[in-house]
Design an enzyme around this catalytic site. Sequence first.
Site, PDB file in Angstrom:
ATOM      1  N   GLN A   1      11.334  -8.413   6.765  1.00  0.00           N
ATOM      2  CA  GLN A   1      10.213  -7.365   5.194  1.00  0.00           C
ATOM      3  C   GLN A   1      11.604  -7.002   4.506  1.00  0.00           C
ATOM      4  O   GLN A   1      12.432  -6.183   4.629  1.00  0.00           O
ATOM      5  CB  GLN A   1       9.411  -6.350   5.792  1.00  0.00           C
ATOM      6  CG  GLN A   1       8.862  -5.959   4.185  1.00  0.00           C
ATOM      7  CD  GLN A   1       7.713  -5.698   3.682  1.00  0.00           C
ATOM      8  OE1 GLN A   1       7.731  -4.084   3.629  1.00  0.00           O
ATOM      9  NE2 GLN A   1       6.295  -5.891   4.848  1.00  0.00           N
TER      10      GLN A   1
ATOM     11  N   TYR B   1       2.816   5.511   5.285  1.00  0.00           N
ATOM     12  CA  TYR B   1       2.019   5.661   3.894  1.00  0.00           C
ATOM     13  C   TYR B   1       1.511   6.711   4.582  1.00  0.00           C
ATOM     14  O   TYR B   1       0.144   7.327   3.331  1.00  0.00           O
ATOM     15  CB  TYR B   1       1.778   4.193   3.494  1.00  0.00           C
ATOM     16  CG  TYR B   1       2.646   3.025   3.426  1.00  0.00           C
ATOM     17  CD1 TYR B   1       3.970   3.736   3.426  1.00  0.00           C
ATOM     18  CD2 TYR B   1       2.498   1.808   3.682  1.00  0.00           C
ATOM     19  CE1 TYR B   1       5.297   2.535   3.760  1.00  0.00           C
ATOM     20  CE2 TYR B   1       3.528   1.045   2.888  1.00  0.00           C
ATOM     21  CZ  TYR B   1       5.151   1.626   3.454  1.00  0.00           C
ATOM     22  OH  TYR B   1       6.146   0.188   3.148  1.00  0.00           O
TER      23      TYR B   1
ATOM     24  N   GLY C   1      10.347  -5.462  -9.063  1.00  0.00           N
ATOM     25  CA  GLY C   1      10.953  -3.776  -9.560  1.00  0.00           C
ATOM     26  C   GLY C   1      10.690  -2.808  -9.151  1.00  0.00           C
ATOM     27  O   GLY C   1      11.960  -1.513  -9.030  1.00  0.00           O
TER      28      GLY C   1
ATOM     29  N   MET D   1       0.715  -1.571   0.019  1.00  0.00           N
ATOM     30  CA  MET D   1      -0.538  -0.155   0.220  1.00  0.00           C
ATOM     31  C   MET D   1       0.932   1.202   0.052  1.00  0.00           C
ATOM     32  O   MET D   1       0.701   2.631   0.374  1.00  0.00           O
ATOM     33  CB  MET D   1      -0.941  -0.035   0.912  1.00  0.00           C
ATOM     34  CG  MET D   1      -1.988  -1.357   0.586  1.00  0.00           C
ATOM     35  SD  MET D   1      -3.098  -1.355   0.024  1.00  0.00           S
ATOM     36  CE  MET D   1      -4.213   0.522  -0.230  1.00  0.00           C
TER      37      MET D   1
ATOM     38  N   ASP E   1      -0.241  -5.057   3.436  1.00  0.00           N
ATOM     39  CA  ASP E   1       0.943  -4.457   3.353  1.00  0.00           C
ATOM     40  C   ASP E   1       0.511  -2.889   4.004  1.00  0.00           C
ATOM     41  O   ASP E   1       0.582  -2.350   2.844  1.00  0.00           O
ATOM     42  CB  ASP E   1       1.932  -4.478   3.616  1.00  0.00           C
ATOM     43  CG  ASP E   1       3.451  -3.731   3.933  1.00  0.00           C
ATOM     44  OD1 ASP E   1       3.978  -4.737   4.346  1.00  0.00           O
ATOM     45  OD2 ASP E   1       3.797  -3.062   3.066  1.00  0.00           O
TER      46      ASP E   1
END
Length: 379
Positions: free
Chosen positions: A257, A128, A289, A95, A123
Site C-alpha cells: 500500500q 487509527y 491527494g 478509515m 482499510d
Amino acid sequence: MSLISILCSRVLPALILVLALIVGWFASHEIPMGTFFATVIPLVQYHLPATIVGHGKMKGTPEVPDDMLPQPRLEKETFLELPNGDQMPQNGIGMCCRYSAYDNVLVERTTLWYLLQGGRHIDTAHLYLNHKPIGKAIKEAVKRGVPRSEIFITTKIFPTHIGYESTLKTAPKYLEELGVDYIDLVLVHFPVLFPPYITTNDCIKRGISATECRQETWKALSELREKGLFRNIGVSNFAVKHLEELEGVGAPIANNQIQYSPFTDPSVQETFQYCAKNNITITAYSPLGGMMEKDKAFAYSVLEEIATRHDRPVSQIMLRWAMQCGAAVIPGTGNPKHMRQNLDIYNFELSREEMATIDNLKHGKHAEKFMHIDVRAFD
Ligand SMILES: NC(=O)c1ccc[n+]([C@@H]2O[C@H](COP(=O)([O-])OP(=O)(O)OC[C@H]3O[C@@H](n4cnc5c(N)ncnc54)[C@H](OP(=O)(O)O)[C@@H]3O)[C@@H](O)[C@H]2O)c1
C-alpha cells in the site's frame, strides 16, 4: 536579575523538564502516535477531538436509517487477485486522516453507510484506533444482510509492534477488536521505526538491524497466516529494497500500500513496476491527494477538462486513473454522498490519450507541491 539570567536559570530548565516529561510519556505509552493523530487531525479541521471531549460529540456523518437495507454489490465491480486466490475489491474506503475517522460514533456510521451502499473493502490500521467501531458496523451490516464473506478487511501492524514476539502477541488482538474470526489482509504499516517508539520497540531493545527486524516480523505474520487468522499478508510504504529483503522469507507478499495519485513523485513508478513484475498488488492511498491537498488536486485544469468531457467530478477521474493503472483505491470519506460518488467509477473508462495526459502530470513541477513520502530514504 536581568531578563537573560531569569530565562537561563528558571524558564529554560522548566521548559526542558516539560519537554522531558512529554518525551518520556510518548516513549512509554503504547499508542501515542495514534492518539496524536486522533487529536491533531480533528483540530486542524476545526473540530474538538474525541480524545479530549469524548466520542459522539462531533457533527459529521449522519445517522444511518434503522430500516435501510443493503443495496446490491456494484455492477461491473473489478478485483485484484491475491496469492491465495482471494479477490480484493479494487475500490475501497480509507478509515483515517480526516476528523470523522477519529470519533467512534462517526466511524461506525461511516462503515455502515459504506457497506449498505454496496462498498465491500475497508482499510484501517492499529494506528487509527478505530477497529472496534468498524467491527460494530460490520456486525450490524451482516445482520442487515451483507455477507461477511463479501467484506474485505485490511488492517496494519504499526512499527511499535514490529519484531517476531511482539507481532505474534499483538496482531491476533485485532481479530477481537474487529469482532471477526479472520482478517483478509494484514500489512506491515511502515518499514521503519519512528522516534517516539525507539525505546519501547522489541527489535531496538534486542539491538537487531532494521532488515532483521522486518524479516522476523514477516516470519511472524506468515505463521499467523498459516494458522488461518489472516488470509493474506502484505506491506505498506515499502520501497524496492525493502521488498527484496523479504524474498523467500515466508508467505508471498500479497500487497504493497503506497501513496499514489496523479501527483506522486515519478520515483514511485520503480516500486510500482517491481510489484507488477512480482505479483504484488498495489493499493493507492491518498488517491485524491489527501485531506490537505485534495482541493489543489481538484482545481487542476488538466483534470477538470477531462472531468467535463466525461460529465464526472475530478475525484472520479483521479480514482479511475489509479484503477486503470492497475491499483486498488481506498479514498477516505465520512460523507455518504462522497462514498456513492467514489463507488460509481465502474461504468466509464478513460481513453489511452487521457491516461497518458494524466500520467504526464507526475513529471511536471506541480508534483513537488504535493506531499509525498519518499520511502527509498527509509533504512
Ligand atoms: N498506509 C499508509 O501509510 C496510509 C497513509 C495515509 C492514508 N492511508 C489510507 O488511505 C486512505 C485514503 O487516504 P487519505 O484519507 O489520506 O486521502 P484521500 O482519500 O486522497 O482524501 C481524503 C479526503 O478527500 C475527501 N473526499 C473523499 N471523497 C471525496 C469526494 N468524492 N469529493 C470530495 N471530497 C472527497 C474527504 O473528505 P470528506 O470526508 O468530506 O469526504 C477527505 O478529506 C486513508 O483513509 C487510509 O485508510 C494509508
